[in-house]
Motif scaffolding. Structure first.
Motif, PDB file in Angstrom:
ATOM      1  N   GLN A   1      11.513  49.078  22.091  1.00  0.00           N
ATOM      2  CA  GLN A   1      12.338  47.917  21.760  1.00  0.00           C
ATOM      3  C   GLN A   1      12.349  47.703  20.252  1.00  0.00           C
ATOM      4  OE1 GLN A   1      10.288  44.907  23.893  1.00  0.00           O
ATOM      5  NE2 GLN A   1      11.064  45.539  25.888  1.00  0.00           N
ATOM      6  N   GLY A   2      13.519  47.758  19.655  1.00  0.00           N
ATOM      7  CA  GLY A   2      13.655  47.503  18.230  1.00  0.00           C
ATOM      8  C   GLY A   2      12.875  48.480  17.364  1.00  0.00           C
ATOM      9  N   GLY A   3      12.633  49.687  17.842  1.00  0.00           N
ATOM     10  CA  GLY A   3      11.913  50.682  17.067  1.00  0.00           C
ATOM     11  C   GLY A   3      10.399  50.625  17.243  1.00  0.00           C
ATOM     12  N   PHE A   4       9.883  49.723  18.093  1.00  0.00           N
ATOM     13  CA  PHE A   4       8.447  49.619  18.332  1.00  0.00           C
ATOM     14  C   PHE A   4       8.068  50.408  19.571  1.00  0.00           C
ATOM     15  CE2 PHE A   4       9.578  45.657  16.158  1.00  0.00           C
ATOM     16  CZ  PHE A   4       8.718  45.739  15.073  1.00  0.00           C
ATOM     17  N   GLU A   5       6.830  50.865  19.602  1.00  0.00           N
ATOM     18  CA  GLU A   5       6.355  51.575  20.779  1.00  0.00           C
ATOM     19  C   GLU A   5       6.127  50.591  21.915  1.00  0.00           C
ATOM     20  OE1 GLU A   5       3.269  54.459  20.294  1.00  0.00           O
ATOM     21  OE2 GLU A   5       3.701  54.659  18.174  1.00  0.00           O
ATOM     22  N   VAL A   6       6.405  51.038  23.144  1.00  0.00           N
ATOM     23  CA  VAL A   6       6.221  50.209  24.331  1.00  0.00           C
ATOM     24  C   VAL A   6       5.082  50.816  25.146  1.00  0.00           C
ATOM     25  CG1 VAL A   6       7.304  49.334  26.435  1.00  0.00           C
ATOM     26  CG2 VAL A   6       8.659  49.600  24.362  1.00  0.00           C
ATOM     27  N   TYR A   7       4.101  49.983  25.507  1.00  0.00           N
ATOM     28  CA  TYR A   7       2.935  50.440  26.251  1.00  0.00           C
ATOM     29  C   TYR A   7       2.925  49.835  27.637  1.00  0.00           C
ATOM     30  CZ  TYR A   7       1.299  52.076  21.739  1.00  0.00           C
ATOM     31  OH  TYR A   7       1.201  52.726  20.539  1.00  0.00           O
ATOM     32  N   ASP A   8       2.120  50.418  28.481  1.00  0.00           N
ATOM     33  CA  ASP A   8       1.943  49.943  29.849  1.00  0.00           C
ATOM     34  C   ASP A   8       1.512  48.471  29.832  1.00  0.00           C
ATOM     35  OD1 ASP A   8       0.960  49.369  32.435  1.00  0.00           O
ATOM     36  OD2 ASP A   8       0.363  51.452  32.751  1.00  0.00           O
ATOM     37  N   ARG A   9       2.123  47.659  30.684  1.00  0.00           N
ATOM     38  CA  ARG A   9       1.821  46.224  30.719  1.00  0.00           C
ATOM     39  C   ARG A   9       0.358  45.956  31.069  1.00  0.00           C
ATOM     40  NH1 ARG A   9       6.119  42.881  30.276  1.00  0.00           N
ATOM     41  NH2 ARG A   9       8.163  43.729  30.734  1.00  0.00           N
ATOM     42  N   ARG A  10      -0.252  46.793  31.892  1.00  0.00           N
ATOM     43  CA  ARG A  10      -1.662  46.587  32.247  1.00  0.00           C
ATOM     44  C   ARG A  10      -2.555  46.765  31.023  1.00  0.00           C
ATOM     45  NH1 ARG A  10      -1.797  50.852  36.908  1.00  0.00           N
ATOM     46  NH2 ARG A  10      -0.578  51.789  35.250  1.00  0.00           N
ATOM     47  N   VAL A  11      -2.252  47.757  30.214  1.00  0.00           N
ATOM     48  CA  VAL A  11      -3.012  47.981  28.990  1.00  0.00           C
ATOM     49  C   VAL A  11      -2.821  46.810  28.033  1.00  0.00           C
ATOM     50  CG1 VAL A  11      -3.258  49.480  26.965  1.00  0.00           C
ATOM     51  CG2 VAL A  11      -2.921  50.485  29.233  1.00  0.00           C
ATOM     52  N   GLU A  12      -1.575  46.360  27.885  1.00  0.00           N
ATOM     53  CA  GLU A  12      -1.283  45.213  27.027  1.00  0.00           C
ATOM     54  C   GLU A  12      -2.041  43.979  27.499  1.00  0.00           C
ATOM     55  OE1 GLU A  12       0.575  44.874  24.285  1.00  0.00           O
ATOM     56  OE2 GLU A  12       1.336  46.911  24.191  1.00  0.00           O
TER      57      GLU A  12
ATOM     58  N   THR B   1      -6.030  40.025  26.495  1.00  0.00           N
ATOM     59  CA  THR B   1      -7.137  39.167  26.933  1.00  0.00           C
ATOM     60  C   THR B   1      -8.346  39.338  26.018  1.00  0.00           C
ATOM     61  OG1 THR B   1      -6.371  39.309  29.216  1.00  0.00           O
ATOM     62  CG2 THR B   1      -8.650  38.615  28.878  1.00  0.00           C
ATOM     63  N   ALA B   2      -8.656  40.566  25.668  1.00  0.00           N
ATOM     64  CA  ALA B   2      -9.788  40.813  24.756  1.00  0.00           C
ATOM     65  C   ALA B   2      -9.528  40.203  23.384  1.00  0.00           C
ATOM     66  CB  ALA B   2     -10.039  42.320  24.624  1.00  0.00           C
ATOM     67  N   GLN B   3      -8.308  40.275  22.920  1.00  0.00           N
ATOM     68  CA  GLN B   3      -7.969  39.708  21.616  1.00  0.00           C
ATOM     69  C   GLN B   3      -8.086  38.187  21.630  1.00  0.00           C
ATOM     70  OE1 GLN B   3      -4.069  40.790  20.183  1.00  0.00           O
ATOM     71  NE2 GLN B   3      -4.740  40.615  18.063  1.00  0.00           N
ATOM     72  N   ILE B   4      -7.667  37.560  22.704  1.00  0.00           N
ATOM     73  CA  ILE B   4      -7.798  36.101  22.831  1.00  0.00           C
ATOM     74  C   ILE B   4      -9.271  35.710  22.878  1.00  0.00           C
ATOM     75  CG2 ILE B   4      -7.431  34.157  24.409  1.00  0.00           C
ATOM     76  CD1 ILE B   4      -4.693  35.476  25.071  1.00  0.00           C
TER      77      ILE B   4
END
Length: 104
Positions: A10-21, A26-29
């Motif tokens: 999307q818009g030139g960004f890489e798209v990753y698996d939603r489960r990984v995201e 969650t870890a980042q929060i």
């Protein structure tokens, strides 16, 4: 799977698996919350130190190298920070989150 290479997302960004995201989000929060708690604890400690020195000097009538800090003084300092955040926190968020840093 991994991300889509070559800017094909999307818009030139890489798209990753939603489960990984979800896992990394969650870890980042969690780590951001712990860092905020640690910063708040440090703020309270920085606020209490001069107050404890003043309180000890007033009670003892002399300056000493160690001060026994009562728990109510920590609560008072924490309350002061909470009131300050309630009154002025939105200005800090506006400045840091919008005026200083351009988020795309």
């Amino acid at each position: 799977g991994g991300g889509q290479g070559g800017g094909g997302g999307q818009g030139g960004f890489e798209v990753y698996d939603r489960r990984v995201e979800s896992v990394f989000g969650t870890a980042q929060i969690a780590t951001a919350s712990l860092a905020a708690f640690a910063a708040g604890a440090n703020d309270v400690a920085n606020e209490v130190a001069p107050l404890a020195a003043i309180f000890q000097t007033y009670n003892e009538g002399e300056v000493t190298s160690e001060a026994k800090t009562p728990v109510w003084l920590f609560l008072f300092a924490g309350f002061g920070i909470v009131v300050g955040l309630a009154l002025f926190g939105h200005r800090v968020i506006q400045t840091i989150g919008h005026d200083t840093t351009k988020i795309t």
